[in-house]
Design a protein around this motif. Structure first.
Motif, PDB file in Angstrom:
ATOM      1  N   ASP A  46       8.284   0.760  -4.342  1.00 12.20           N
ATOM      2  CA  ASP A  46       8.357   1.215  -5.655  1.00 12.20           C
ATOM      3  C   ASP A  46       7.290   1.283  -6.736  1.00 12.20           C
ATOM      4  N   ASP A 436      11.414  -1.056  -0.802  1.00 13.88           N
ATOM      5  CA  ASP A 436      12.046  -1.019  -2.097  1.00 13.88           C
ATOM      6  C   ASP A 436      13.007   0.190  -2.233  1.00 13.88           C
ATOM      7  N   PHE A 437      12.969   1.021  -1.278  1.00 14.01           N
ATOM      8  CA  PHE A 437      13.827   2.155  -1.436  1.00 14.01           C
ATOM      9  C   PHE A 437      15.044   2.052  -1.361  1.00 14.01           C
ATOM     10  N   TYR A 472       9.377   6.346  -5.428  1.00 14.41           N
ATOM     11  CA  TYR A 472       8.896   5.343  -4.167  1.00 14.41           C
ATOM     12  C   TYR A 472       7.679   5.932  -3.514  1.00 14.41           C
TER      13      TYR A 472
END
Length: 575
Positions: A46, A436-437, A472
């Motif tokens: 992110d 993070d996605f 991202y």
């Protein structure tokens, strides 16, 4: 959005993403998820805060639960200032009922890339904030042939056409162009339907919706009112606009053979479904039959839905039909379809068998189980790990903000999904490796891919309904520096042969996803440079061209002729 009725009322009661912790909307695991990508973990970081991006979608949520509140919003990855990097355009919604003059209401936003993946809000001075309704989606393309990106915004209310001047500034040209449909429109795409080298426009109509008299759905108890099923509202006809060649349009829906396009369209994508060199149309409809329109080559269409097998899933059932991704998923050189749907349906992978015929290959491709629980919206088919095949990513999020009241295992926010392709059209669920996605549940809507920081690999942008957009960046370095082809018209085909006998076929964008457009560039990854490269422009034959080196190459295409021109890296502008 296929939903279920309860207690005689049309309420949205459907499962969202489950997984090992069902209450967070996360997808289930996959038995093959422990294996690693050939080029390393398929993970994203992110980078929203580091990039300077700070777009916040305002859905204007009301106690009346107006259905439009839960649908938006879209975005586009486009180079509006012609400096070689991708800028970001976001569609805003705002309070309902909307004010056409907008006043102090939030407006659409344009964020300019400085070349390194850092973004600056240029909305106020760009003129791109023009907004004549409650915003839905955006299509991008050069409609008047001046070499600059233009934007078309769909709304609950009049649509808007914004003409770009190549510096990042835009002018509202809606009235002069003959556009401005006041209905509730949703998906839109620019493409050359009739082979005259300018971009025509297809716009989906969604529902007849009366803001002054909203239906009541759900339990009549405090806090339990819910969004109504789209089955309660009549659908709207889609519209096709032919470009006169100067950026003005004439409505030609009936003349083009598209009069029977009444549906509840959320997405429309132009791609070559039958491999005959022209662009066909696929429309994702909500809870009614999807449609495939086959182009005769002159901008007239026939309904190929029934014969193609793309109107319903393999069980003969209609589905929600929201996001669309196209591309050669199984490496056979033909463009396949991937369509996101509601929960309990799974998303659907239509494998192209040739001659305009498709097969529902969702289950055999390993894509069914993980997608059956979430509510899918935006989707991307792109080479996310740089190994030469197309992977799949999906943004998920329920449409009911209080769905947990009806089922404590369901949530509005849901985790995204990521699938890695093995090269033959079989996928493994790589969500748990996505970083993070897919780490946090979001009310995901739009999802778009493009190289936002100029490092050669593909990054992801996700929009959230009534939440912040997130950027991202791909973790790690690309496996090999790709060749990047820019300037190709929508639907242009690229065929690349490598020394090891491998051949890949790519079709230039823009990638529609849901309510927006990803990068239209074609990125070619390989351990070694390709041996041959061929291009086919819509309506023309294949042509062999020089093999580009790594980096960005501009393709100049006119009347079937193509020329490659290497582009130096963009110079970073001051932050």
């Amino acid at each position: 959005m296929r939903v279920r009725a309860a207690s005689g009322l049309a309420v949205l009661l459907t499962a969202c993403g489950g997984g090992t912790t069902p209450t967070d909307g996360s997808p289930p695991g996959d038995a093959t998820s422990a294996s690693q990508s050939k080029t390393g973990p398929l993970a994203f970081v992110d980078a929203t805060a580091a990039s300077g991006l700070a777009f916040l979608h305002d859905a204007g949520l009301t106690p009346e639960k107006h259905l439009p509140e839960t649908m938006g919003a879209g975005a586009a990855l486009v180079d509006v200032d012609r400096d070689g990097d991708l800028d970001l355009y976001f569609v805003q919604s705002g309070p309902l009922p909307f004010d056409v003059d907008r006043g102090a209401s939030p407006k659409n936003e344009l964020w300019i890339n400085d070349g390194s993946g850092h973004f600056i809000d240029a909305s106020a001075k760009s003129g791109a904030a023009a907004h004549a309704g409650y915003g839905m989606g955006v299509a991008a393309g050069d409609v008047n042939g001046d070499g600059h990106v233009d934007l078309f915004v769909t709304n609950l209310g009049p649509d808007v056409l914004l003409l770009g001047d190549g510096t990042g500034a835009f002018t509202d040209a809606t009235a002069a162009a003959g556009l401005g449909d006041p209905r509730w429109t949703a998906g839109a795409t620019f493409f050359d339907a009739d082979g005259d080298s300018d971009l025509d426009l297809y716009v989906t109509g969604y529902l007849e919706y009366d803001l002054s008299n909203p239906e009541f759905c759900g339990k009549r108890e405090p806090g339990w009112r819910s969004y109504c099923h789209p089955d309660l509202y009549p659908g709207l006809q889609d519209r096709f606009y032919r470009n006169r060649g100067d950026g003005t349009f004439e409505e030609r829906t009936e003349a083009a053979g598209l009069a029977d396009s009444l549906g509840k369209g959320l997405g429309a994508a132009a791609f070559d479904a039958d491999d005959d060199g022209d662009l066909d149309l696929y429309v994702a409809n909500d809870s009614v039959e999807n449609r495939l329109w086959i182009n005769a080559g002159d901008g007239t269409f026939t309904d190929g839905t029934l014969l193609s097998g793309t109107g319903v899933n393999g069980q003969g059932l209609t589905e929600a039909g929201m996001g669309i991704a196209t591309g050669d998923l199984d490496g056979d050189g033909r463009a396949d379809l991937y369509v996101t749907n509601f929960d309990d349906e799974s998303n659907t992978y239509y494998r192209n068998d040739g001659d305009g015929l498709f097969t529902d290959a969702t289950a055999r491709a390993g894509l069914e189980a993980a997608s059956r629980l979430p509510v899918g919206f935006g989707t991307v088919a792109a080479d996310l790990d740089g190994d030469g095949d197309l992977d799949l990513a999906v943004a998920n999020g329920h449409i009911i903000d209080n769905i947990h009241l009806y089922n404590d295992g369901k949530r509005w926010a849901q985790r995204a999904l990521l699938f890695e392709n093995d090269g033959s059209g079989h996928f493994r669920n790589a969500t748990d490796e996505a970083g993070d996605f897919a780490s946090a549940p979001l009310v995901g809507r739009g999802l778009y891919a493009g190289d936002l920081d100029g490092d050669g690999d593909l990054d992801l942008l996700q929009t959230e309904c009534n939440g912040a957009a997130r950027l991202y960046r791909k973790a790690g370095a690309p496996a090999a520096a790709p060749a990047v082809l820019v300037g190709l018209p929508p639907g242009a085909r690229v065929r690349v042969a490598f020394a090891d006998g491998r051949t890949i076929v790519r079709e230039a964008g823009p990638a529609i996803s849901y309510f927006g457009a990803g990068s239209s560039a074609v990125q070619i990854f390989g351990e070694e440079p390709p041996e041959t490269l061929e291009l086919r422009l819509p309506g023309h034959d294949w042509r062999t061209v020089a093999v580009p080196g790594s980096g960005r190459t501009l393709v100049e295409a006119t009347d079937g002729q193509v020329r490659l021109r290497p582009q130096p890296p963009a110079v970073d502008s001051p932050r």
